[in-house]
Design a protein around this motif. Sequence first.
Motif, short mmCIF file in Angstrom:
data_model
loop_
_atom_site.label_atom_id
_atom_site.label_comp_id
_atom_site.label_asym_id
_atom_site.label_seq_id
_atom_site.Cartn_x
_atom_site.Cartn_y
_atom_site.Cartn_z
N PRO A 40 0.83 -1.20 0.00
CA PRO A 40 0.00 0.00 0.00
C PRO A 40 0.87 1.25 0.00
O PRO A 40 1.89 1.32 0.69
N VAL A 41 0.46 2.23 -0.79
CA VAL A 41 1.19 3.50 -0.92
C VAL A 41 0.21 4.64 -0.64
O VAL A 41 -0.83 4.72 -1.27
N VAL A 42 0.56 5.50 0.33
CA VAL A 42 -0.26 6.67 0.61
C VAL A 42 0.53 7.91 0.21
O VAL A 42 1.52 8.27 0.85
N LEU A 43 0.09 8.56 -0.86
CA LEU A 43 0.76 9.76 -1.35
C LEU A 43 0.15 11.02 -0.73
O LEU A 43 -0.94 10.98 -0.18
N LYS A 44 0.84 12.14 -0.88
CA LYS A 44 0.32 13.42 -0.40
C LYS A 44 -0.89 13.84 -1.22
O LYS A 44 -1.79 14.51 -0.72
N THR A 45 -0.89 13.48 -2.50
CA THR A 45 -2.01 13.82 -3.37
C THR A 45 -2.07 12.82 -4.51
O THR A 45 -1.03 12.32 -4.95
N ILE A 46 -3.29 12.53 -4.96
CA ILE A 46 -3.45 11.69 -6.15
C ILE A 46 -4.01 12.53 -7.30
O ILE A 46 -4.56 11.99 -8.26
N ASP A 47 -3.86 13.84 -7.20
CA ASP A 47 -4.28 14.76 -8.25
C ASP A 47 -3.49 14.45 -9.52
O ASP A 47 -2.27 14.60 -9.56
N THR A 48 -4.19 14.01 -10.56
CA THR A 48 -3.51 13.59 -11.80
C THR A 48 -2.95 14.78 -12.58
O THR A 48 -2.24 14.59 -13.56
N ASN A 49 -3.28 16.00 -12.17
CA ASN A 49 -2.72 17.18 -12.82
C ASN A 49 -1.31 17.49 -12.34
O ASN A 49 -0.62 18.32 -12.94
N MET A 50 -0.89 16.85 -11.26
CA MET A 50 0.45 17.06 -10.72
C MET A 50 1.41 16.10 -11.41
O MET A 50 1.46 14.90 -11.09
N GLU A 51 2.17 16.60 -12.38
CA GLU A 51 3.04 15.73 -13.17
C GLU A 51 4.09 15.03 -12.32
O GLU A 51 4.48 13.89 -12.59
N PHE A 52 4.56 15.71 -11.27
CA PHE A 52 5.57 15.12 -10.40
C PHE A 52 5.09 13.77 -9.87
O PHE A 52 5.82 12.77 -9.93
N TRP A 53 3.85 13.73 -9.37
CA TRP A 53 3.36 12.49 -8.77
C TRP A 53 3.04 11.43 -9.82
O TRP A 53 3.13 10.23 -9.54
N GLU A 66 8.93 -5.35 -12.16
CA GLU A 66 10.22 -6.07 -12.16
C GLU A 66 10.32 -7.08 -11.03
O GLU A 66 11.01 -8.09 -11.16
N ASN A 67 9.66 -6.79 -9.93
CA ASN A 67 9.81 -7.63 -8.73
C ASN A 67 8.58 -8.48 -8.40
O ASN A 67 8.54 -9.13 -7.36
N GLY A 68 7.59 -8.46 -9.28
CA GLY A 68 6.43 -9.31 -9.10
C GLY A 68 5.58 -8.98 -7.89
O GLY A 68 5.01 -9.89 -7.25
N VAL A 69 5.49 -7.70 -7.55
CA VAL A 69 4.64 -7.29 -6.43
C VAL A 69 3.50 -6.42 -6.97
O VAL A 69 3.52 -5.97 -8.11
N SER A 70 2.52 -6.19 -6.11
CA SER A 70 1.36 -5.40 -6.50
C SER A 70 1.31 -4.13 -5.66
O SER A 70 1.72 -4.12 -4.50
N LEU A 71 0.82 -3.04 -6.25
CA LEU A 71 0.71 -1.77 -5.55
C LEU A 71 -0.75 -1.38 -5.37
O LEU A 71 -1.59 -1.64 -6.23
N GLU A 72 -1.03 -0.74 -4.23
CA GLU A 72 -2.33 -0.12 -4.00
C GLU A 72 -2.06 1.33 -3.64
O GLU A 72 -1.73 1.65 -2.50
N ILE A 73 -2.15 2.22 -4.63
CA ILE A 73 -1.77 3.62 -4.46
C ILE A 73 -3.01 4.46 -4.17
O ILE A 73 -3.99 4.43 -4.92
N THR A 74 -2.94 5.20 -3.07
CA THR A 74 -4.06 6.05 -2.69
C THR A 74 -3.53 7.33 -2.02
O THR A 74 -2.34 7.54 -1.96
N GLY A 75 -4.45 8.15 -1.55
CA GLY A 75 -4.08 9.41 -0.91
C GLY A 75 -5.20 10.42 -1.13
O GLY A 75 -6.14 10.18 -1.89
N PRO A 76 -5.13 11.56 -0.47
CA PRO A 76 -6.16 12.59 -0.66
C PRO A 76 -6.00 13.27 -2.02
O PRO A 76 -4.93 13.25 -2.61
N TRP A 77 -7.07 13.89 -2.49
CA TRP A 77 -6.98 14.63 -3.75
C TRP A 77 -6.19 15.92 -3.55
O TRP A 77 -5.37 16.29 -4.38
#
Length: 328
Positions: A40-53, A66-77
């Motif tokens: 699980p990944v909790v980012l500062k923002t999941i705003d798709t307009n932020m190119e950095f993220w 590459e490592n055969g793992v799964s991600l669950e990326i979330t966070g506030p807008w």
Amino acid sequence: MKHITTYLAPTILLLILLLGSMIILFFTGNPSPQNQLIIPVVLKTIDTNMEFWQVVKNGMQVAAAENGVSLEITGPWLESDIEGQIEITKNIISGHPRVLILSATDLNKLVPLVQQAKDLDIPVVTLDSGVNSDIPVTFVATNNIEAAQKLTQYAISQISPGKPVAIINHVPGATTAIEREQGVRKILEAEGKNPILGTWFTNNFQEKAYSITMDLINTHPDITAILAMNEVSVIGAAQAIEETGMTGKVKLFGFDNSLQEVKYLERGVVQATVIQKPFNMGYLAVKAAIDAVHKKKLPKFIDTGSVLIIPDNMYLPENQKLLFPFIE
């Protein structure tokens, strides 16, 4: 009897093949989907307009594949939605994941949750923005103080002594905001050539950066430069400078490398920007999380590096790769 014999040999052969396949699967330990590591990944923002993220996520996805793992990326807008991130992180920790990647919206307010994760034996990898704690197994980020000093050292070589400057920052309490301002002030105060009008916060709203810049230009006609601490702050400030016809008169120095920022750099509205390496940041954070699950020792800080981009070096091949990273 002959009819039975006709089908007996193929049946025996099929059973042998099935048995052989089961033996191979047993000894090779082919992982089932249920046993796949989910990070699980909790980012500062999941705003798709932020190119950095978007680039950070791209680096993460490559490392995961590459490592055969799964991600669950979330966070506030909204990056300013600290309480929202706290609730998201609480819910994830309650599910007892094997590891957690966290980019904290606030230096102090996420500390209790990091402590809770430790109590549940969940290793935490912090990314880009850390927390005021030694609990995380590693912190994957730019050295923000060093990057800001690099930017400011260049800025003072481009502006007139005695003229005031302003700092436009993003979210109070985020380590990126705190450390970048520290780096800027350290150089400006040590040089003592340009007074600092103050620091204004946008809460990561572009329109707020725009209005702050408009006010600064109107109330401080002698202002010579603005140092903007992230992508949103740079774009909002650049828009105001260009609209008021102050391009080149109020110089702008910033962070990040969205397509809009690059265009402003080409037009001379932005004089310099510090590029982080967000792809590396995302990639190395996932690698670190995998290592943490396997109890491997990690350095407390993984510096992903930064590069100062100015008009004289922006077209170099190595810098073009940084300015235009691949985004899915």
